[in-house]
Design an enzyme around this catalytic site. Structure first.
Site, short mmCIF file in Angstrom:
data_model
loop_
_atom_site.label_atom_id
_atom_site.label_comp_id
_atom_site.label_asym_id
_atom_site.label_seq_id
_atom_site.Cartn_x
_atom_site.Cartn_y
_atom_site.Cartn_z
N LEU A 58 18.62 71.71 25.81
CA LEU A 58 18.17 72.72 25.02
C LEU A 58 16.35 72.59 25.03
O LEU A 58 16.23 71.47 24.96
CB LEU A 58 18.64 72.96 23.67
CG LEU A 58 19.87 73.42 23.47
CD1 LEU A 58 20.43 73.47 21.98
CD2 LEU A 58 20.30 74.83 24.07
N ASP A 59 15.96 73.69 25.09
CA ASP A 59 14.38 73.57 25.03
C ASP A 59 13.92 73.03 23.41
O ASP A 59 14.71 73.15 22.39
CB ASP A 59 13.63 74.83 24.76
CG ASP A 59 13.62 75.37 26.20
OD1 ASP A 59 13.97 74.67 27.06
OD2 ASP A 59 13.46 76.78 26.27
N ARG A 60 12.85 72.34 23.16
CA ARG A 60 12.68 71.73 22.00
C ARG A 60 12.47 72.74 20.90
O ARG A 60 12.84 72.38 19.59
CB ARG A 60 11.10 71.00 22.13
CG ARG A 60 11.05 70.26 20.84
CD ARG A 60 9.55 69.33 21.21
NE ARG A 60 9.19 68.61 19.95
CZ ARG A 60 8.18 67.96 19.74
NH1 ARG A 60 7.16 67.85 20.93
NH2 ARG A 60 7.71 67.30 18.69
#
Length: 333
Positions: free
Chosen positions: A159-161
């Protein structure tokens, strides 16, 4: 003169998969959970601070031995293999720091499922999934500190930060291989909640647009729609409409970097709070309503385990996103 520490694997009779800093030639007996992993990936994941080029050099020169024999980088480990690692100097940069008590507690409290070799975490926004690119401590490093006796902890997907929500982590290699194979074939269900700026077109339920990654001079990674990019597909469903925003359920068919964010921008309805792909004037309005982050949340994940058991885990919407939806509903009167 202070000597540079070496990185030591546990003794050969220790099959727990643990390792500690020390000097001299080191050995590790491969447990069942690590069987099937390539020797280069095995070393890269464990010898933090040792340059990648150095690891491949000692493999080429035969300084790494498995069961007293030379192996190539693509060799797949077997249960009971004894890996010999020569003395190695760790780079001046220190290994991943220990997570503080508050971060460890936050991650522990975010565990939604832990059984049958699978973890599902409700990843907090702002926490990277792994260290790298200036980030020395991510979710996977914290989990390895929380489970110090677990010989295998690896991300199933990313997942993106700036994205919160459900993310799967494998505690068994068989689970990792099985679920990732299902991911590639489209048999894993992932559902997101996203708030798009503007009015999402009623007829736009599927977005197919090739995506290409670019790196700016500043080092920032951006993604754009480009005919030479990788084929990418996302499915969108309108859940609720507001005056100048649309709440969407999104199912990514493929799993490209920033896929949902760029596909939404491509349609002309970029996501609220997205500092990469949404214009500042659009974000300014959402900030005035209290939004301080990207409105993108991994709402649920569903997969089948190697034994046939089906697992579906939902991650509750964070309070700050729920509060924004409440304010948007109040605007509607």
């Amino acid at each position: 003169m202070r000597s540079t520490p070496s990185f030591k694997l546990a003794a050969a009779d220790n099959s727990s998969g643990t390792w500690t800093p020390s000097g001299g030639v080191q050995f590790l007996t491969v447990p069942l959970e690590l069987a099937g992993q390539r020797i280069d990936n095995f070393l890269l994941a464990r010898l933090k601070g040792v340059p990648r080029s150095r690891i491949y050099r000692i493999l080429r020169k035969g300084e790494v031995r498995v069961n007293k024999g030379r192996v190539k980088a693509e060799y797949k480990l077997k249960t009971g293999d004894v890996v010999r690692v020569p003395p190695l100097r760790v780079a001046d940069t220190a290994p991943a720091p220990l997570a503080g008590a508050s971060l460890r507690q936050l991650v522990k409290a975010s565990i939604l499922y832990d059984d049958n070799g699978l973890l599902v975490i409700n990843k907090p926004v702002g926490l990277a999934v792994h260290g790298g690119s200036g980030i020395r401590l991510g979710l996977i490093e914290v989990l390895r500190q929380i489970y110090p006796q677990s010989p295998f902890i690896e991300l199933v997907h990313r997942l993106d930060r700036d994205t919160s929500g459900a993310i799967m982590v494998a505690r068994k290699r068989a689970v990792l291989q099985h679920v990732q194979a299902d991911l590639r074939s489209g048999r894993v269900d992932k559902s997101y909640l996203a708030l798009a700026a503007g009015k999402w077109p009623r007829s736009r339920r599927v977005v197919e647009a090739c995506l290409r990654k670019n790196t700016l001079k500043s080092g920032e990674r951006m993604v754009s729609v480009h005919p030479d990019g990788k084929p990418s597909v996302s499915r969108f469903q309108v859940l609720e409409r507001f005056r100048a925003a649309t709440l969407l359920a999104v199912k990514p068919v493929t799993g490209r970097t920033h896929q949902i964010r760029v596909h939404a921008q491509f349609v002309g309805c970029p996501l609220a709070g997205d500092d990469k792909y949404t214009p500042d004037d659009v974000n300014r309005r959402f900030r005035s309503l209290g939004l301080k982050r990207l409105f993108l949340h991994s709402a649920s994940v569903g997969c089948q385990l190697p034994d046939g058991e089906k697992v579906v885990v939902a991650a509750p919407l964070p309070d700050e996103l729920g509060a924004l939806l409440k304010r948007l509903r109040e605007e509607m009167g």
